[in-house]
Scaffold this motif. Structure first.
Motif, PDB file in Angstrom:
ATOM      1  N   LEU A  71       0.815  -1.215   0.000  1.00 40.56           N
ATOM      2  CA  LEU A  71       0.000   0.000   0.000  1.00 40.56           C
ATOM      3  C   LEU A  71       0.851   1.269   0.000  1.00 40.56           C
ATOM      4  N   THR A  72       2.125   1.139   0.355  1.00 38.52           N
ATOM      5  CA  THR A  72       3.024   2.298   0.363  1.00 38.52           C
ATOM      6  C   THR A  72       4.068   2.174  -0.746  1.00 38.52           C
ATOM      7  N   PHE A  73       3.705   1.534  -1.837  1.00 45.98           N
ATOM      8  CA  PHE A  73       4.636   1.290  -2.952  1.00 45.98           C
ATOM      9  C   PHE A  73       5.219   2.604  -3.471  1.00 45.98           C
ATOM     10  N   HIS A  74       6.537   2.603  -3.650  1.00 43.45           N
ATOM     11  CA  HIS A  74       7.237   3.770  -4.186  1.00 43.45           C
ATOM     12  C   HIS A  74       8.238   3.280  -5.212  1.00 43.45           C
ATOM     13  N   ALA A  75       8.042   3.648  -6.478  1.00 36.86           N
ATOM     14  CA  ALA A  75       8.855   3.132  -7.572  1.00 36.86           C
ATOM     15  C   ALA A  75      10.333   3.458  -7.395  1.00 36.86           C
ATOM     16  N   VAL A  76      10.636   4.676  -6.940  1.00 34.30           N
ATOM     17  CA  VAL A  76      12.026   5.074  -6.748  1.00 34.30           C
ATOM     18  C   VAL A  76      12.698   4.208  -5.681  1.00 34.30           C
ATOM     19  N   GLY A  77      11.988   3.976  -4.573  1.00 33.78           N
ATOM     20  CA  GLY A  77      12.521   3.145  -3.503  1.00 33.78           C
ATOM     21  C   GLY A  77      12.776   1.720  -3.948  1.00 33.78           C
ATOM     22  N   TYR A  78      11.851   1.171  -4.731  1.00 31.92           N
ATOM     23  CA  TYR A  78      12.011  -0.193  -5.231  1.00 31.92           C
ATOM     24  C   TYR A  78      13.182  -0.282  -6.204  1.00 31.92           C
ATOM     25  N   ALA A  79      13.359   0.747  -7.018  1.00 27.06           N
ATOM     26  CA  ALA A  79      14.483   0.757  -7.961  1.00 27.06           C
ATOM     27  C   ALA A  79      15.813   0.751  -7.218  1.00 27.06           C
ATOM     28  N   TRP A  80      15.915   1.581  -6.167  1.00 25.77           N
ATOM     29  CA  TRP A  80      17.140   1.609  -5.374  1.00 25.77           C
ATOM     30  C   TRP A  80      17.381   0.267  -4.685  1.00 25.77           C
ATOM     31  N   GLN A  81      16.297  -0.373  -4.226  1.00 25.92           N
ATOM     32  CA  GLN A  81      16.449  -1.656  -3.535  1.00 25.92           C
ATOM     33  C   GLN A  81      16.920  -2.757  -4.492  1.00 25.92           C
ATOM     34  N   ILE A  82      16.450  -2.736  -5.714  1.00 20.25           N
ATOM     35  CA  ILE A  82      16.900  -3.719  -6.707  1.00 20.25           C
ATOM     36  C   ILE A  82      18.391  -3.549  -6.979  1.00 20.25           C
ATOM     37  N   VAL A  83      18.816  -2.270  -7.132  1.00 19.99           N
ATOM     38  CA  VAL A  83      20.247  -2.002  -7.322  1.00 19.99           C
ATOM     39  C   VAL A  83      21.033  -2.475  -6.108  1.00 19.99           C
ATOM     40  N   ASN A  84      20.467  -2.257  -4.914  1.00 15.55           N
ATOM     41  CA  ASN A  84      21.124  -2.690  -3.684  1.00 15.55           C
ATOM     42  C   ASN A  84      21.303  -4.208  -3.643  1.00 15.55           C
ATOM     43  N   CYS A  85      20.315  -4.948  -4.120  1.00 19.88           N
ATOM     44  CA  CYS A  85      20.412  -6.413  -4.148  1.00 19.88           C
ATOM     45  C   CYS A  85      21.569  -6.876  -5.033  1.00 19.88           C
ATOM     46  N   PHE A  86      21.707  -6.253  -6.193  1.00 23.61           N
ATOM     47  CA  PHE A  86      22.804  -6.610  -7.106  1.00 23.61           C
ATOM     48  C   PHE A  86      24.163  -6.261  -6.493  1.00 23.61           C
TER      49      PHE A  86
END
Length: 341
Positions: free
Chosen positions: A178-193
């Protein structure tokens, strides 16, 4: 005939031997009890410090609305450098001297390390703690694939099943967030890599770096000092690139004593994680360490939801819990895989 002899056995000697056996058994029992207490205490300290670090960072970035994540990372690493240097000066810990040859070998992995910390700060600014812990499971998937292609390591069906469940939980969790934020998710994906890259390259760089140390070894304290010291100039460069200087000059937060207290606490917690993780790893082992790390995410996720009053739904909560269980299942599968190899 000897006065206390019965059937050719000296009763006094027999009593002494029995007494020694009791003392030996008691000392072994006490030793085992102390080891269990050490393992329990170190595991508890590791859980508290790691959970507290994430929650304090989230508090600084969200509740204080602090928009300089790189500066926060830089300050935390600076505190770690100061504390480890003091401990080394007092002779409480041993660290390797930072030579130019050692720095050149370690610099590439340090760039990944800094990127990992910075992207973690950026993602935590926009994503709630529970979803961050679930999305971090994607790191395990990338790491497993990297081990397979880079080191020709094969995983059994249990590991791949757990990884598949992690992917499903991350996707469903993102859809129902419910608090989805595209920018935050993009940073988290980069963080995983970046996190996966760091774990995949660290061992190889450590083996090479040992050749350029005075003792021929590189302990954890030396790595903490090396990583955090090299991160300082890189952090300053990133602060200039992301133009955080103007923000720092204008924000009233730097004039608030309670803010400095919280960010300084976060720096101490960062070093506490290094100490407690080494202590716990020494008392138990890599398999127990990874399992506890997975179990640790469960109370952290619920604490993040409750403390920051994150709006959630039944579907999202189920996805989060499903992802956390998948992480535990993955840790157990890795334990079995290691025991069979």
């Amino acid at each position: 005939m000897k006065p206390y002899e019965n059937g050719g056995t000296d009763l006094e000697v027999g009593k002494l031997e029995k007494g020694r056996e009791k003392v030996t058994m008691r000392s072994q029992s006490n030793k085992g009890f102390k080891l269990q207490n050490q393992a329990l205490l170190s595991g508890l300290a590791y859980c508290i410090s790691s959970c507290s670090m994430i929650l304090v960072n989230k508090f600084v970035l969200s509740s204080y609305d602090f928009n300089a994540g790189i500066s926060l990372m830089l300050y935390q690493n600076f505190i770690s450098v100061i504390l480890v240097s003091i401990l080394s000066f007092l002779g409480l810990v041993s660290t390797e001297p930072l030579t130019w040859r050692l720095i050149k070998v370690w610099l590439p992995v340090n760039v990944i390390f800094v990127g990992m910390l910075v992207t973690s700060m950026f993602s935590l600014k926009y994503i709630n703690v529970a979803m961050v812990t679930v999305l971090k499971n994607v790191t395990n998937v990338i790491t497993a694939l990297g081990e397979m292609y880079l080191f020709n390591k094969h995983h059994d069906s249990r590991v791949w099943t757990a990884l598949f469940l992690m992917i499903i939980s991350a996707i469903t969790g993102g859809i129902t967030d419910l608090t989805f934020h595209a920018v935050g998710y993009a940073w988290q994906i980069v963080n995983c890599f970046l996190t996966a890259s760091y774990s995949l390259t660290l061992r190889r760089v450590m083996d090479t770096a040992k050749q350029f140390t005075k003792s021929g070894n590189l302990n954890e304290f030396s790595m903490v000092l090396l990583n955090n010291t090299l991160s300082l100039p890189l952090g300053i460069i990133l602060i200039l690139i992301f133009n955080e200087v103007d923000y720092l000059l204008k924000t009233p937060l730097l004039r608030m004593p309670d803010f400095w207290l919280v960010v300084t606490l976060s720096g101490f917690l960062g070093l506490a994680i290094s100490f407690t993780s080494m202590w716990f790893l020494h008392q138990t082992g890599a398999t127990t360490y990874s399992l506890v790390g997975s179990l640790n995410k469960i109370p952290l996720s619920f604490a993040g939801i409750l403390l920051f009053k994150v709006p959630t739904s039944l579907e999202n909560s189920t996805s989060i819990f499903f992802g956390l269980l998948a992480g535990v299942f993955f840790a157990r599968a890795k334990m079995r895989e290691r025991s069979q190899s």
